[in-house]
Design an enzyme around this catalytic site. Structure first.
Site, PDB file in Angstrom:
ATOM      1  N   GLU A   1       9.832  -4.180  12.905  1.00 64.37           N
ATOM      2  CA  GLU A   1       9.585  -2.948  11.884  1.00 64.37           C
ATOM      3  C   GLU A   1       8.113  -2.301  12.628  1.00 64.37           C
ATOM      4  O   GLU A   1       6.815  -2.909  12.518  1.00 64.37           O
ATOM      5  CB  GLU A   1       8.990  -3.335  10.791  1.00 64.37           C
TER       6      GLU A   1
ATOM      7  N   GLU B   1      -4.860  -3.874  -1.757  1.00 65.98           N
ATOM      8  CA  GLU B   1      -6.325  -3.583  -1.544  1.00 65.98           C
ATOM      9  C   GLU B   1      -6.589  -2.333  -0.903  1.00 65.98           C
ATOM     10  O   GLU B   1      -8.039  -1.903  -0.749  1.00 65.98           O
ATOM     11  CB  GLU B   1      -7.277  -4.886  -0.921  1.00 65.98           C
ATOM     12  N   ARG B   2      -5.682  -1.663  -0.319  1.00 74.49           N
ATOM     13  CA  ARG B   2      -6.121  -0.435   0.703  1.00 74.49           C
ATOM     14  C   ARG B   2      -5.982   0.767  -0.407  1.00 74.49           C
ATOM     15  O   ARG B   2      -6.867   1.698   0.039  1.00 74.49           O
ATOM     16  CB  ARG B   2      -4.917  -0.305   1.672  1.00 74.49           C
TER      17      ARG B   2
ATOM     18  N   SER C   1       5.339  -7.086   3.222  1.00 74.00           N
ATOM     19  CA  SER C   1       6.056  -7.439   4.591  1.00 74.00           C
ATOM     20  C   SER C   1       6.796  -8.723   4.369  1.00 74.00           C
ATOM     21  O   SER C   1       6.315  -9.439   3.700  1.00 74.00           O
ATOM     22  CB  SER C   1       5.032  -7.382   5.716  1.00 74.00           C
TER      23      SER C   1
ATOM     24  N   CYS D   1       9.318   1.744   3.382  1.00 73.36           N
ATOM     25  CA  CYS D   1      10.325   0.805   3.667  1.00 73.36           C
ATOM     26  C   CYS D   1      11.887   1.148   3.888  1.00 73.36           C
ATOM     27  O   CYS D   1      12.676   0.613   4.400  1.00 73.36           O
ATOM     28  CB  CYS D   1      10.596  -0.235   2.608  1.00 73.36           C
TER      29      CYS D   1
ATOM     30  N   LYS E   1      -1.408  -7.232  -8.990  1.00 75.30           N
ATOM     31  CA  LYS E   1      -2.419  -7.283  -8.084  1.00 75.30           C
ATOM     32  C   LYS E   1      -1.796  -6.252  -6.883  1.00 75.30           C
ATOM     33  O   LYS E   1      -0.853  -6.548  -6.258  1.00 75.30           O
ATOM     34  CB  LYS E   1      -2.296  -8.725  -7.314  1.00 75.30           C
TER      35      LYS E   1
ATOM     36  N   PHE F   1       0.813  -1.137  -0.065  1.00 75.43           N
ATOM     37  CA  PHE F   1       0.113  -0.162   0.063  1.00 75.43           C
ATOM     38  C   PHE F   1       0.886   1.296  -0.076  1.00 75.43           C
ATOM     39  O   PHE F   1       0.516   2.437  -0.394  1.00 75.43           O
ATOM     40  CB  PHE F   1      -0.933  -0.041   1.376  1.00 75.43           C
TER      41      PHE F   1
HETATM   42  P1  NAD Z   1       1.579  -6.694   3.015  1.00 80.36           P
HETATM   43  O1  NAD Z   1       2.807  -7.718   3.123  1.00 80.36           O
HETATM   44  O2  NAD Z   1       0.388  -6.654   4.109  1.00 80.36           O
HETATM   45  O3  NAD Z   1       1.009  -6.649   1.847  1.00 80.36           O
HETATM   46  C1  NAD Z   1       1.656  -6.725   0.386  1.00 80.36           C
HETATM   47  C2  NAD Z   1       0.748  -7.475  -0.668  1.00 80.36           C
HETATM   48  O4  NAD Z   1       0.530  -8.517  -0.200  1.00 80.36           O
HETATM   49  C3  NAD Z   1      -0.726  -6.707  -0.793  1.00 80.36           C
HETATM   50  O5  NAD Z   1      -0.910  -6.593  -2.352  1.00 80.36           O
HETATM   51  C4  NAD Z   1      -1.509  -7.637  -0.064  1.00 80.36           C
HETATM   52  O6  NAD Z   1      -2.704  -7.637  -0.737  1.00 80.36           O
HETATM   53  C5  NAD Z   1      -0.694  -8.932  -0.285  1.00 80.36           C
HETATM   54  N1  NAD Z   1      -1.000 -10.013   0.905  1.00 80.36           N
HETATM   55  C6  NAD Z   1      -1.372  -9.492   1.958  1.00 80.36           C
HETATM   56  N2  NAD Z   1      -1.436 -10.633   2.864  1.00 80.36           N
HETATM   57  C7  NAD Z   1      -1.394 -11.730   2.245  1.00 80.36           C
HETATM   58  C8  NAD Z   1      -1.185 -13.148   2.229  1.00 80.36           C
HETATM   59  N3  NAD Z   1      -1.584 -13.712   3.480  1.00 80.36           N
HETATM   60  N4  NAD Z   1      -0.984 -14.113   1.399  1.00 80.36           N
HETATM   61  C9  NAD Z   1      -0.932 -13.262  -0.085  1.00 80.36           C
HETATM   62  N5  NAD Z   1      -0.719 -12.098  -0.348  1.00 80.36           N
HETATM   63  C10 NAD Z   1      -0.911 -11.114   0.826  1.00 80.36           C
HETATM   64  O7  NAD Z   1       2.200  -5.065   3.252  1.00 80.36           O
HETATM   65  P2  NAD Z   1       1.774  -3.749   3.119  1.00 80.36           P
HETATM   66  O8  NAD Z   1       1.352  -3.487   4.754  1.00 80.36           O
HETATM   67  O9  NAD Z   1       0.827  -3.539   2.053  1.00 80.36           O
HETATM   68  O10 NAD Z   1       3.170  -2.995   2.975  1.00 80.36           O
HETATM   69  C11 NAD Z   1       4.144  -2.416   4.077  1.00 80.36           C
HETATM   70  C12 NAD Z   1       5.196  -3.529   4.092  1.00 80.36           C
HETATM   71  O11 NAD Z   1       5.831  -3.690   2.936  1.00 80.36           O
HETATM   72  C13 NAD Z   1       6.060  -3.032   5.100  1.00 80.36           C
HETATM   73  O12 NAD Z   1       6.668  -4.353   5.765  1.00 80.36           O
HETATM   74  C14 NAD Z   1       7.138  -2.563   4.253  1.00 80.36           C
HETATM   75  O13 NAD Z   1       8.473  -2.388   4.829  1.00 80.36           O
HETATM   76  C15 NAD Z   1       7.107  -3.517   3.097  1.00 80.36           C
HETATM   77  N6  NAD Z   1       7.790  -2.641   1.917  1.00 80.36           N
HETATM   78  C16 NAD Z   1       9.003  -3.353   1.460  1.00 80.36           C
HETATM   79  C17 NAD Z   1       9.676  -2.641   0.354  1.00 80.36           C
HETATM   80  C18 NAD Z   1      10.978  -2.841  -0.045  1.00 80.36           C
HETATM   81  O14 NAD Z   1      11.326  -2.469  -1.199  1.00 80.36           O
HETATM   82  N7  NAD Z   1      11.518  -3.854   0.633  1.00 80.36           N
HETATM   83  C19 NAD Z   1       9.006  -1.419  -0.252  1.00 80.36           C
HETATM   84  C20 NAD Z   1       7.861  -0.925   0.090  1.00 80.36           C
HETATM   85  C21 NAD Z   1       7.174  -1.706   1.187  1.00 80.36           C
END
Ligand code: NAD
Length: 497
Positions: free
Chosen positions: A382, A175-176, A225, A280, A172, A148
């Site tokens: 984090e 969703e937020r 994450s 991140c 994909k 998101f």
């Molecule tokens: P998230 O992991 O909750 O979601 C990321 C994606 O995964 C979304 O599209 C979500 O719909 C999907 N997802 C969520 N739960 C899932 C599941 N159980 N099975 C399969 N898919 C699932 O992350 P977020 O809250 O949207 O974003 C924040 C996180 O992303 C933080 O941890 C941040 O550090 C990380 N991030 C990392 C980078 C990087 O480059 N390393 C960049 C941006 C964000």
């Protein structure tokens, strides 16, 4: 409340069934409904991508690049509209939203160089009448799953490059805050991308699992994450897919006694509290070498944190908007409570902040902890919110050991005037992206982005040269044209010069 559609095979598609609300975090109100794709919907996007692939892979790279040139223009023309959508659903300020779009456009510019980056390698006369070359060919249907916190930039890390390399892409998004992501994809179709080459499907675990399990999907790029990154990496690679899965972070800034403290503090304020800490690459730990540096840092930070201008992201001239959801705000507040209970000194407490006219918004003020120690949860995990932890150490070596022992290794930086210290830090630190007096060392589009340790699962980093390698596979061709008059006898020994 409007319904946000999928974009499949060039058409906007809605579906009945499971759906979630998309919120405006500044007002706390649900503003859209978002359908969650079924396995059948995902399959229809895969089928469209598969059907589009043969013609797209045979489209000359220069023609593919021409689409990207038009796309870049459309993105620039629509900057204000896109920034507004980002800010409405994510909560970040308009200026910050425009900034992420600009960093995304950099990746489109890189993709415009497709004919150059796909040239391959050629060696003439590797043997008698034999020439050899390596080709970089597309993989086929590939997919991306994005977080998101950068609804415009992170998808743009992925599909412009994947597409100019000749692949078809299924995205994909989170969703937020999916509206800006969808609009940007529509602009790419408007730029002339054939239907089916890019589809956008909204969804949750069901949609992601369908992409992981589909044999037609050859590669997965994920950003989000760490637990989900690890899941996607292990499930994807188990099925023989190529996977790059970027995860979470805990980024440390080291302040040396000789640092230009005022400039370091300005840099830290933006890096810790910009985008409400939901980056991140956000700095969440300040490691001070010596108590003198720590005392001066805390004394100077306190008034600046208290003076942060916080409000609805869509209003201009602010420093910080709300967190993305009520759940995110409560989670961050929970970490603050945890830090206090663990004995860290809460110097600035941002909890309980209300913004006039936006009383239901998901706001939290900037928080600052001093005397944080490595066994505390606020240090280890984090937080992903506007919370900066100060850790006190006695030497650069101790600071580096702390960082190297941490489970994450996304970004870090050092503030110093000492070239020797900076060089040692760059050489020995176990982190993928390092800044020297640069707090957010996010690589430009022609370098690649990626962390180490549990911040990235996979071998290749995102975008830039690693992105090209990720979205192509090498084919080595060895070709002989014997001279007409010659007859060559069978050779039973292994061919060599
Ligand atoms: P998230 O992991 O909750 O979601 C990321 C994606 O995964 C979304 O599209 C979500 O719909 C999907 N997802 C969520 N739960 C899932 C599941 N159980 N099975 C399969 N898919 C699932 O992350 P977020 O809250 O949207 O974003 C924040 C996180 O992303 C933080 O941890 C941040 O550090 C990380 N991030 C990392 C980078 C990087 O480059 N390393 C960049 C941006 C964000």
């Amino acid at each position: 409340m409007s319904v946000i559609p999928h974009l499949i095979n060039g058409e906007l598609v809605t579906e009945n069934g499971r759906a979630v609300d998309v919120f405006n975090p500044s007002t706390g109100q649900a503003i859209h409904k978002l359908p969650l794709a079924t396995r059948e919907t995902i399959q229809s996007a895969i089928d469209a991508a598969k059907a589009a692939f043969p013609a797209w892979r045979n489209t000359p790279p220069a023609k593919r690049a021409q689409v990207m040139f038009r796309f870049k223009q459309l993105l620039e023309q629509n900057e204000a509209r896109i920034a507004q959508l980002i800010s409405e659903e994510h909560g970040k300020t308009l200026e910050d939203a425009a900034g992420e779009l600009k960093r995304g456009i950099e990746n489109v510019e890189f993709a415009c160089a497709a004919p150059e980056i796909l040239k391959g390698e050629y060696s003439r006369n590797v043997g008698p009448n034999i020439d050899a070359w390596s080709d970089f060919q597309p993989l086929g249907v590939v997919a991306g799953i994005t977080p998101f916190n950068f609804p415009a930039m992170v998808p743009l890390w992925m599909y412009p490059l994947a597409i100019v390399c000749g692949n078809c892409f299924i995205l994909k998004p989170s969703e937020r805050d999916p509206s800006s992501t969808l609009l940007i994809a529509q602009l790419l179709l408007e730029a002339g991308l054939p239907k089916g080459v890019l589809s956008v499907v909204h969804g949750d675990k069901t949609a992601v699992d369908a992409l992981i399990e589909a044999p037609e999907v050859k590669a997965l790029s994920f950003v989000g994450s760490t637990p989900i990154a690890e899941y996607i990496y292990s499930e994807g690679t188990k099925r023989g897919k190529r996977v790059q899965a970027l995860g979470g972070a805990k980024n440390h800034a080291v302040l040396m006694p000789d640092a230009d403290l005022d400039n370091a503090i300005s840099a830290l304020m933006g890096a810790a509290y910009g985008s409400c800490g939901e980056r991140c690459m956000a700095i969440s730990v300040a490691v001070c070498v010596g108590d003198q540096v720590a005392d001066a840092l805390v004394a100077k930070l306190v008034p600046q944190i208290k003076a942060l201008k916080i409000g609805a992201g869509t209003n201009c001239g602010l420093d910080m908007g709300p967190l993305v959801t009520g759940q995110a705000r409560d989670k961050v507040s929970g970490y603050v409570e945890d830090g206090v209970a663990a004995g860290a000194k809460l110097v600035v407490d941002g909890r309980g902040l209300t913004v006039a006219g936006h009383e239901e918004g998901f706001f939290l003020g900037g928080c600052l902890f001093d005397n944080v120690t490595p066994e505390m949860r606020i240090y280890k995990e984090e937080i992903f919110g506007p919370v900066l932890c100060v850790v006190r150490v006695n030497s650069l070596e101790e600071a580096m050991q702390l960082i190297n022992d941490h489970e994450y290794g996304n970004g870090t930086c050092i503030f110093t005037r000492d070239g020797e210290a900076a060089r040692l830090f760059c050489d020995e630190i176990e982190v993928g992206m390092v800044g020297v007096n640069v707090p957010l060392p996010v690589p430009v589009a022609y370098h690649s982005f990626g962390g180490w340790k549990r911040s990235l699962f996979g071998d290749l980093h995102a975008y830039g040269p690693d992105g090209v390698r990720f979205y192509t596979r090498r084919k080595a061709i060895t070709q002989r044209w014997p001279q007409r008059a010659s007859h060559e006898a069978s050779q039973f020994a292994f061919p060599s010069l």
